[in-house]
Design an enzyme around this catalytic site. Structure first.
Site, PDB file in Angstrom:
ATOM      1  N   TYR A  29     194.286 149.344  50.581  1.00  0.00           N
ATOM      2  CA  TYR A  29     194.579 150.298  51.677  1.00  0.00           C
ATOM      3  C   TYR A  29     195.485 151.422  51.157  1.00  0.00           C
ATOM      4  O   TYR A  29     196.709 151.346  51.281  1.00  0.00           O
ATOM      5  CB  TYR A  29     195.286 149.588  52.829  1.00  0.00           C
ATOM      6  CG  TYR A  29     194.492 148.485  53.480  1.00  0.00           C
ATOM      7  CD1 TYR A  29     193.289 148.759  54.116  1.00  0.00           C
ATOM      8  CD2 TYR A  29     194.953 147.170  53.490  1.00  0.00           C
ATOM      9  CE1 TYR A  29     192.553 147.752  54.728  1.00  0.00           C
ATOM     10  CE2 TYR A  29     194.236 146.158  54.111  1.00  0.00           C
ATOM     11  CZ  TYR A  29     193.037 146.457  54.727  1.00  0.00           C
ATOM     12  OH  TYR A  29     192.329 145.463  55.334  1.00  0.00           O
ATOM     13  N   TRP A  35     199.551 151.214  62.767  1.00  0.00           N
ATOM     14  CA  TRP A  35     200.488 150.155  63.174  1.00  0.00           C
ATOM     15  C   TRP A  35     201.182 149.535  61.969  1.00  0.00           C
ATOM     16  O   TRP A  35     202.335 149.109  62.063  1.00  0.00           O
ATOM     17  CB  TRP A  35     199.883 149.157  64.168  1.00  0.00           C
ATOM     18  CG  TRP A  35     198.784 148.221  63.750  1.00  0.00           C
ATOM     19  CD1 TRP A  35     197.877 148.382  62.754  1.00  0.00           C
ATOM     20  CD2 TRP A  35     198.481 146.971  64.403  1.00  0.00           C
ATOM     21  NE1 TRP A  35     197.016 147.310  62.737  1.00  0.00           N
ATOM     22  CE2 TRP A  35     197.356 146.427  63.729  1.00  0.00           C
ATOM     23  CE3 TRP A  35     199.022 146.243  65.455  1.00  0.00           C
ATOM     24  CZ2 TRP A  35     196.778 145.207  64.089  1.00  0.00           C
ATOM     25  CZ3 TRP A  35     198.448 145.027  65.825  1.00  0.00           C
ATOM     26  CH2 TRP A  35     197.343 144.510  65.147  1.00  0.00           C
ATOM     27  N   TYR A  81     188.882 153.757  48.586  1.00  0.00           N
ATOM     28  CA  TYR A  81     188.748 153.279  49.965  1.00  0.00           C
ATOM     29  C   TYR A  81     187.508 153.861  50.620  1.00  0.00           C
ATOM     30  O   TYR A  81     187.213 155.049  50.475  1.00  0.00           O
ATOM     31  CB  TYR A  81     189.985 153.651  50.795  1.00  0.00           C
ATOM     32  CG  TYR A  81     189.860 153.161  52.227  1.00  0.00           C
ATOM     33  CD1 TYR A  81     190.105 151.825  52.543  1.00  0.00           C
ATOM     34  CD2 TYR A  81     189.460 154.022  53.252  1.00  0.00           C
ATOM     35  CE1 TYR A  81     189.953 151.357  53.841  1.00  0.00           C
ATOM     36  CE2 TYR A  81     189.309 153.558  54.556  1.00  0.00           C
ATOM     37  CZ  TYR A  81     189.564 152.220  54.840  1.00  0.00           C
ATOM     38  OH  TYR A  81     189.415 151.760  56.120  1.00  0.00           O
ATOM     39  N   GLN A 101     195.042 153.039  67.137  1.00  0.00           N
ATOM     40  CA  GLN A 101     195.352 151.642  66.820  1.00  0.00           C
ATOM     41  C   GLN A 101     196.420 151.160  67.815  1.00  0.00           C
ATOM     42  O   GLN A 101     197.054 151.990  68.474  1.00  0.00           O
ATOM     43  CB  GLN A 101     195.866 151.537  65.373  1.00  0.00           C
ATOM     44  CG  GLN A 101     195.124 150.518  64.565  1.00  0.00           C
ATOM     45  CD  GLN A 101     195.466 150.494  63.089  1.00  0.00           C
ATOM     46  OE1 GLN A 101     196.386 151.148  62.624  1.00  0.00           O
ATOM     47  NE2 GLN A 101     194.699 149.731  62.342  1.00  0.00           N
ATOM     48  N   ASP A 159     189.564 143.673  63.189  1.00  0.00           N
ATOM     49  CA  ASP A 159     188.254 144.229  62.866  1.00  0.00           C
ATOM     50  C   ASP A 159     187.052 143.335  63.189  1.00  0.00           C
ATOM     51  O   ASP A 159     186.116 143.754  63.835  1.00  0.00           O
ATOM     52  CB  ASP A 159     188.182 144.562  61.362  1.00  0.00           C
ATOM     53  CG  ASP A 159     189.286 145.523  60.924  1.00  0.00           C
ATOM     54  OD1 ASP A 159     190.237 145.755  61.694  1.00  0.00           O
ATOM     55  OD2 ASP A 159     189.189 146.046  59.803  1.00  0.00           O
ATOM     56  N   ARG A 192     186.583 138.890  53.874  1.00  0.00           N
ATOM     57  CA  ARG A 192     186.434 140.208  54.520  1.00  0.00           C
ATOM     58  C   ARG A 192     185.285 140.183  55.538  1.00  0.00           C
ATOM     59  O   ARG A 192     184.494 139.241  55.562  1.00  0.00           O
ATOM     60  CB  ARG A 192     186.132 141.264  53.431  1.00  0.00           C
ATOM     61  CG  ARG A 192     187.249 141.531  52.452  1.00  0.00           C
ATOM     62  CD  ARG A 192     188.389 142.314  53.062  1.00  0.00           C
ATOM     63  NE  ARG A 192     187.971 143.586  53.626  1.00  0.00           N
ATOM     64  CZ  ARG A 192     188.773 144.396  54.345  1.00  0.00           C
ATOM     65  NH1 ARG A 192     190.012 144.041  54.584  1.00  0.00           N
ATOM     66  NH2 ARG A 192     188.323 145.535  54.838  1.00  0.00           N
ATOM     67  N   TRP A 340     189.932 138.139  60.592  1.00  0.00           N
ATOM     68  CA  TRP A 340     190.413 137.900  61.970  1.00  0.00           C
ATOM     69  C   TRP A 340     189.631 136.801  62.668  1.00  0.00           C
ATOM     70  O   TRP A 340     189.647 136.703  63.882  1.00  0.00           O
ATOM     71  CB  TRP A 340     190.340 139.213  62.771  1.00  0.00           C
ATOM     72  CG  TRP A 340     191.377 140.203  62.298  1.00  0.00           C
ATOM     73  CD1 TRP A 340     191.189 141.205  61.396  1.00  0.00           C
ATOM     74  CD2 TRP A 340     192.765 140.279  62.679  1.00  0.00           C
ATOM     75  NE1 TRP A 340     192.372 141.901  61.193  1.00  0.00           N
ATOM     76  CE2 TRP A 340     193.350 141.354  61.972  1.00  0.00           C
ATOM     77  CE3 TRP A 340     193.578 139.536  63.546  1.00  0.00           C
ATOM     78  CZ2 TRP A 340     194.699 141.713  62.099  1.00  0.00           C
ATOM     79  CZ3 TRP A 340     194.913 139.897  63.686  1.00  0.00           C
ATOM     80  CH2 TRP A 340     195.451 140.968  62.966  1.00  0.00           C
ATOM     81  N   GLU A 383     198.530 139.328  53.075  1.00  0.00           N
ATOM     82  CA  GLU A 383     198.033 140.015  54.266  1.00  0.00           C
ATOM     83  C   GLU A 383     197.855 139.002  55.408  1.00  0.00           C
ATOM     84  O   GLU A 383     198.228 139.260  56.546  1.00  0.00           O
ATOM     85  CB  GLU A 383     196.697 140.699  53.924  1.00  0.00           C
ATOM     86  CG  GLU A 383     196.154 141.573  55.039  1.00  0.00           C
ATOM     87  CD  GLU A 383     194.851 142.279  54.660  1.00  0.00           C
ATOM     88  OE1 GLU A 383     194.279 141.963  53.591  1.00  0.00           O
ATOM     89  OE2 GLU A 383     194.411 143.142  55.437  1.00  0.00           O
TER      90      GLU A 383
HETATM   91  C1  DGY Z   1     189.778 148.292  56.888  1.00  0.00           C
HETATM   92  O1  DGY Z   1     189.313 149.207  56.203  1.00  0.00           O
HETATM   93  O2  DGY Z   1     189.667 147.101  56.595  1.00  0.00           O
HETATM   94  C2  DGY Z   1     190.591 148.613  58.036  1.00  0.00           C
HETATM   95  O3  DGY Z   1     190.951 147.498  58.762  1.00  0.00           O
HETATM   96  C3  DGY Z   1     189.999 149.659  58.915  1.00  0.00           C
HETATM   97  O4  DGY Z   1     191.080 150.188  59.563  1.00  0.00           O
END
Ligand code: DGY
Length: 416
Positions: A29, A35, A81, A101, A159, A192, A340, A383
């Site tokens: 990221y 957030w 990214y 967000q 997500d 992911r 998630w 994370e």
């Molecule tokens: C990602 O790229 O995984 C993010 O959660 C999107 O905001």
């Protein structure tokens, strides 16, 4: 050990500092996330309060004229990214994404202001107006049924939560052009979202971009519109904290009070009687997701007490070694490692723990905090974590995990 972890957490925040804004983690990221950034400020406040205020100012440098604060601000282009600024096509300066967000910022602005009102008054006064514009944007564009609505799964921050599975099925992906994901080159793909998810994420971005991010069109014709407990409880709490700030700063309060009243009524629309919990509601189909998730337990953070939710939390506590899993381990879609759909997130634990404490549920708050402490102590500043064995998942050396350690979880934390 604790002092060493405190030092490590500070070091992570400093390492992820890109000069006035903080990236969530290096590589995975590489930009400023909304957030994440507010959490980072909460962490910095522990040892460098001016740097904490700076984080908010850099976040709000991306605010749109209509008040929306984007979920990503692309300060410096990074090919590592996807999807980058060209995919979002918002044409803003600084470059940004086109969705928002969960607005945790007002709550952390309040906390940091309270910790040193003298140092914070000027900053809080500048930020107050910007926060109010942002919250108004949510109320004008996203609260038509009472609860707060998301138009993209990324907007809730959760997500690939099972909450969206029903709504995602209806998304047409036939026009999505080939793309190359970057996230799976940084992190194990099993942790992911899947390609199925990403095709739908991109389809939603394409639609909004083609319609110039027009909120009316997105509301009336967009493929995804879900009333979400994450957004609803967090916005409700944020409004309460903004109201508190308004009183401190001698600002008008009536409009903010009306937002609080609106959401206090609106949260009732998220109560799924069959599930016995707060749930996400797909406004397109009218169906609940039937998902008991970590967002269901944000009710106390939103200032909403509910004895049935206490029973649900007790049940969740009995299911896994570490709480609070992002999705119920009793649910058929549970996956201990996949983002998630099961793992524990320290940041969500922080919000849940704060809410429990505010509502006097101290033993429950203590359990959430001690689980978070154990996870970080044994597995580092990850994370997210596997709720059974605690193993680290997703990105490492994560800013928001370091931040909540410093300001909430650590026995030395001011909030602790
Ligand atoms: C990602 O790229 O995984 C993010 O959660 C999107 O905001």
């Amino acid at each position: 050990m604790i002092d060493k972890l405190d030092a490590q957490a500070r070091e992570i925040l400093c390492q992820n500092d890109r000069g006035g804004y903080t990236v969530p983690t290096d590589g995975l990221y590489p930009y400023q996330w909304n957030w994440d950034s507010a959490f980072a400020a909460f962490g910095f406040a522990n040892f460098d309060i001016e740097r904490a205020w700076q984080e908010f100012h850099s976040l709000f440098s991306g605010q749109w004229e209509n008040g929306m604060v984007p979920h990503i601000i692309f300060h410096q282009e990074d090919k590592g990214y996807f999807p980058g600024p060209d995919v979002w096509g918002t044409n803003k300066s600084p470059l940004s994404s086109g969705i928002s967000q969960p607005p945790v910022a007002a709550t952390f602005v309040r906390k940091i202001y309270e910790s040193d009102p003298k140092a914070g008054r000027e900053h809080a006064a500048i930020l107050f107006e910007k926060l109010a514009d942002w919250h108004r944007w949510f109320h004008v564009n996203r609260c038509e049924t009472g609860a707060a609505v998301i138009t993209h799964p990324w907007e809730a921050g959760r997500d690939n939560a099972p909450d969206w599975d029903g709504a995602m099925e209806a998304i047409d992906v036939s026009k999505v052009q080939p793309y190359v994901r970057r996230d799976t080159s940084h992190v194990d793909p099993e942790m992911r979202p899947t390609k199925y998810d990403y095709d739908r994420y991109i389809s939603l971005v394409d639609f909004a971009r083609e319609n110039d991010w027009n909120q009316d069109i997105i509301r009336d014709e967009g493929a995804f519109r879900v009333a979400d407990p994450t957004m609803t409880f967090i916005l409700l709490r944020a409004n309460r904290d903004l109201l508190w700030l308004a009183k401190q700063l001698n600002k008008p309060i009536d409009e903010i009070q009306s937002w609080v009243d609106h959401l206090e009524t609106g949260v009732k629309t998220l109560w799924n009687e069959e599930l016995g919990a707060y749930d996400s509601l797909d406004l397109k189909s009218g169906k609940f997701a039937n998902s008991l998730s970590c967002a269901s337990f944000l009710c106390w953070y939103g200032g909403i007490e509910n004895s049935k939710m206490v029973e649900q939390l007790d049940l969740i506590f009995s299911q896994t070694k570490y709480s609070v899993p992002s999705y119920s381990p009793m649910g058929e879609k549970f996956n201990a490692k996949r983002y998630w759909r099961g793992p524990v997130w320290g940041v969500v634990n922080t919000l849940i723990g704060m809410g429990l404490e505010d509502c006097g549920l101290n033993a429950h708050a203590q359990r959430v905090r001690s689980d978070t402490v154990e996870l970080i102590k044994n597995n580092g500043f990850a994370e997210y974590y596997d709720p059974f064995d605690g193993s680290a998942a997703g990105g490492g050396t994560f800013s928001w995990t370091a931040a909540i350690w410093l300001s909430w979880a650590s026995p030395n934390a001011k909030e602790g």
